[in-house]
Structure formats: C-alpha cells, structure tokens
Design a protein around this motif. Sequence first.
Motif, PDB file in Angstrom:
ATOM      1  N   ARG A 192      67.365  73.660  30.779  1.00  0.00           N
ATOM      2  CA  ARG A 192      66.644  72.771  32.050  1.00  0.00           C
ATOM      3  C   ARG A 192      67.175  73.462  33.275  1.00  0.00           C
ATOM      4  N   ASP A 236      62.372  71.586  35.107  1.00  0.00           N
ATOM      5  CA  ASP A 236      61.644  72.320  34.692  1.00  0.00           C
ATOM      6  C   ASP A 236      62.204  73.128  33.334  1.00  0.00           C
ATOM      7  N   LEU A 241      58.367  69.945  33.984  1.00  0.00           N
ATOM      8  CA  LEU A 241      58.496  68.811  32.914  1.00  0.00           C
ATOM      9  C   LEU A 241      58.248  67.501  33.962  1.00  0.00           C
ATOM     10  N   SER A 272      55.265  68.034  28.014  1.00  0.00           N
ATOM     11  CA  SER A 272      56.350  68.777  27.231  1.00  0.00           C
ATOM     12  C   SER A 272      57.201  67.866  27.242  1.00  0.00           C
ATOM     13  N   LEU A 273      57.564  66.576  28.158  1.00  0.00           N
ATOM     14  CA  LEU A 273      58.534  65.909  28.047  1.00  0.00           C
ATOM     15  C   LEU A 273      58.666  65.267  26.686  1.00  0.00           C
TER      16      LEU A 273
END
Length: 443
Positions: A192, A236, A241, A272-273
């Motif tokens: 992350r 991200d 995200l 994508s979260l």
Amino acid sequence: MKKNVLVMISGIAILGGIGWLGARHAEHLMLDKSIERFRQTLGPDASFTYKKATPGVLGRSVKFTSLVFRQGPETITADEAEVSKPVTKGSESPLIEHLTFRNFQMADTAGSLHLAKLAMEGVTLPVKEDVHTPAHTLSIQHAEATKLHGFIDSLQSDIAADTVTVDDFGESMASHLEATKLQFSADVPPARHVSADHVGIDGLDLAGLYNSLTTGTAYTGRNGTRDIQIDHLAIDGDSPLLRAVKILSHSSRSEAAEQEVSSVQDAELWPSLPNMSWLPALGYDRLRASVVLNDTHDLKTDKLHIEELSVDAAQMGRLHLDGDFAQAGSHTVVAANADMQVLHMHMNYMDHGLVPKILDQAAKARNMNLQDMLSGWQEQTKQGNNPILTQALAYALHPEKGPLDIYIQPQRPLPLMTVLASLGAVGVAPQIAQQVGLSLHTP
C-alpha cells in the motif's frame, strides 16, 4: 603629546589582546565544564563523541560537528549540532531549552529516521539514573523538521514528509502535529502507498501512538478532544484504491463515552478495494461519494449509537443509516465488524440511478429479458404470501417516486453480517423477515 597617545593606544591594544586571550581561555574552560556536565546528565548507559566542539554565543550553548550519541540500542548522529546547556532542578530530568541539527539520523531496534534539519525546544531527556531504574519519558515542547524519511520496523513501512511540526510530545500529552506532502508505504503484501498534501492532528497522544506502532502494543486514546484534518488523501496498491479531497474528524472522549463527528468529502473508491468488486458489473468504474458519520460509543457497555451515517453517491443514491449496536468496539460499523450486534437499525435510501442497474444485472445473470423477469416476480408476489417482497418489488419498479425506509428490530441482538445476509434471502424465505424484525415503508 603624540608619544603619550601612541603609548595609550598600544596599552589598550595589549590589554585588549590579553583580555581576549583570557576570555577565550575562560570560554573553553566553561565549554569543557559544560560538556562534562552534559555527559553526567546522560546516565551510565549513554555516551557521545564528536569531531569538534566550540562554544556558542556567550557560552550558553555548545556547537558540535560529527556528533554521535548512543544510549542502549539507540544511535543518533548529526553533521552539525548545537545544544544549549541542560537545566536541572533537584532530581528532575535535565531540560535542554534548544537543540538544532543538520543531517540528523536516528536508528534503533524500532526503525530509523533521517531529517535534513531539525530544531527542538524544551526537550526533557529520557535519562536513566542507573541500570536498575526505568528511563524518564522523553518530552518535547516544540519541534520543526524538514525532509523527513523514516522506516518503521514493526510495519515494514517507509514514511516521508517535506515538513513536520510537533508541539507537546510526551507521555499522555495532547499533541499537535502538522505535516506537508506526507507519504507512507508498506511493502508487506498487499503493498500500500498512502499520500496526503497536508495532515493536521490536534489532541492526539502522539507519544502513545508512536509507542504503539514501534512496540506492537494496543493504543489507548486519551480523554479530551481530538481533531484531524487530511487534505487530498490518496491510497494506492497495484492500482488506485481511494481518493478523498478532505477528511475532517472531531471527537470528545471521557471515561464513560466517546462522541465523534467525521466527514469525507468527494471520495472515490475503486473496484480493487475489498467489497467493491461489484462496481464494474453495474457499469461503474468507481464509487464517487461523500460520507458523514455522527456517533457515540459507550465505553463502559461497548454500545454504539449511530445518530447519522450518510453516504451520498453521485449517479447511485443516498443512504442514511441510524441505530444502536452492541459489541461495537471502536467505530466498527463502517468496517462492518463481524462481532457487532444489531439492537435496532433504520436505513433510508433515495435512488439516483442504482436500482435500474441492479435490475438489469439481475436479468442478465438469469439470461432473461428485464421485462420478463419483472413480470415473473409480479406473478410470484400474487401467488405467495410475502408482503416484504411485494413492497420491495413495488419500490424497485418505481424508485423515482421517493425513498425506501428499511427498519430492523430483532427480538434479540443479531450479528450485523447475519442481518445483512438475511436481507438478500427474504425473497425466497419470507420467514427471515420476522426473524430479523424487518419491515419496509415505501411512498
């Protein structure tokens, strides 16, 4: 006459030279004493070395080059440093009124920190009287730093910022922090990267939070008020995200309860979260929304009262939730904590385009024409005794007529995840509505 003048000038010059030499000699004697005094304040487990030491203005401080300070597993180095004389009162820890560093670096078992420049005021050192006594807690009245870069070992994470200002750092103190161009990167999967243009935190126990992050122990919030502001947040992973233009949060905590009001302005969440993978199936590349949360957490009974949780999503709809929950922990309703129990809950939903997309997707999943699917559902409601399904279908056919109110009043507390799963099964198992205390109200 001229001869007398020359003699007088020469005498003044000689006396001045002798005075200057004497002052420099006294200054260096004072310097040596100051350094020795400073060494003694550090305790038996600390040491420091340097390449050169010179006195500051009026001998009130000491300037070092190539400074190296060690205490236990901690090492601090700096290309240049200026340290004011430590002030001690009785048995209290020594107070250093002012410190400045250039190319400051610190390393210990918890991680490392590098700063291009660092200036601190009102520093109380964490000194140990002997090897058998615990160290006094470090406290700092004010600190300013530029070009920060650090590594937190327990999180395997890097942190960086252009500028950082901290006030009132110390055990159980209400601290203030301002940071610009903040970045945080964690390489532990899933990787992350977090960034923000500006972060302001007021009233948080930063020393307690730092101790929690570096030791892995739980963080306990302090009583009092706490304010947080984050501007232009970005999170991200391998892809974007989350984005948020502004996050604001204010809380007030006592021994009995904590009240919080928070808002997220102009947020964007990508598929994508976690729990967001449904977005592309409904034709959305991301969720755009603003969020407001107003809640009270009873710290003695562990109950959470949601006054308002609203999610206003453009091109989707507006959801308003309120209710009471048990085994709530701390603000777990947003994360849908599996342990949280629903005592009662109310949701109000105003559609802005989401319901028709859900119906289209449901028809595609059944390989059916939308109108044929809706006609089949209408026939099913005529044949069966399922008033909840009848109301839901009536709303789904005409969501533009007004909001849908959903009430959940279980006879006994039920896990939040169980309640949410039950809502999707009411159509095929009408008895579930009674079990969870479900009722619908449409215009």
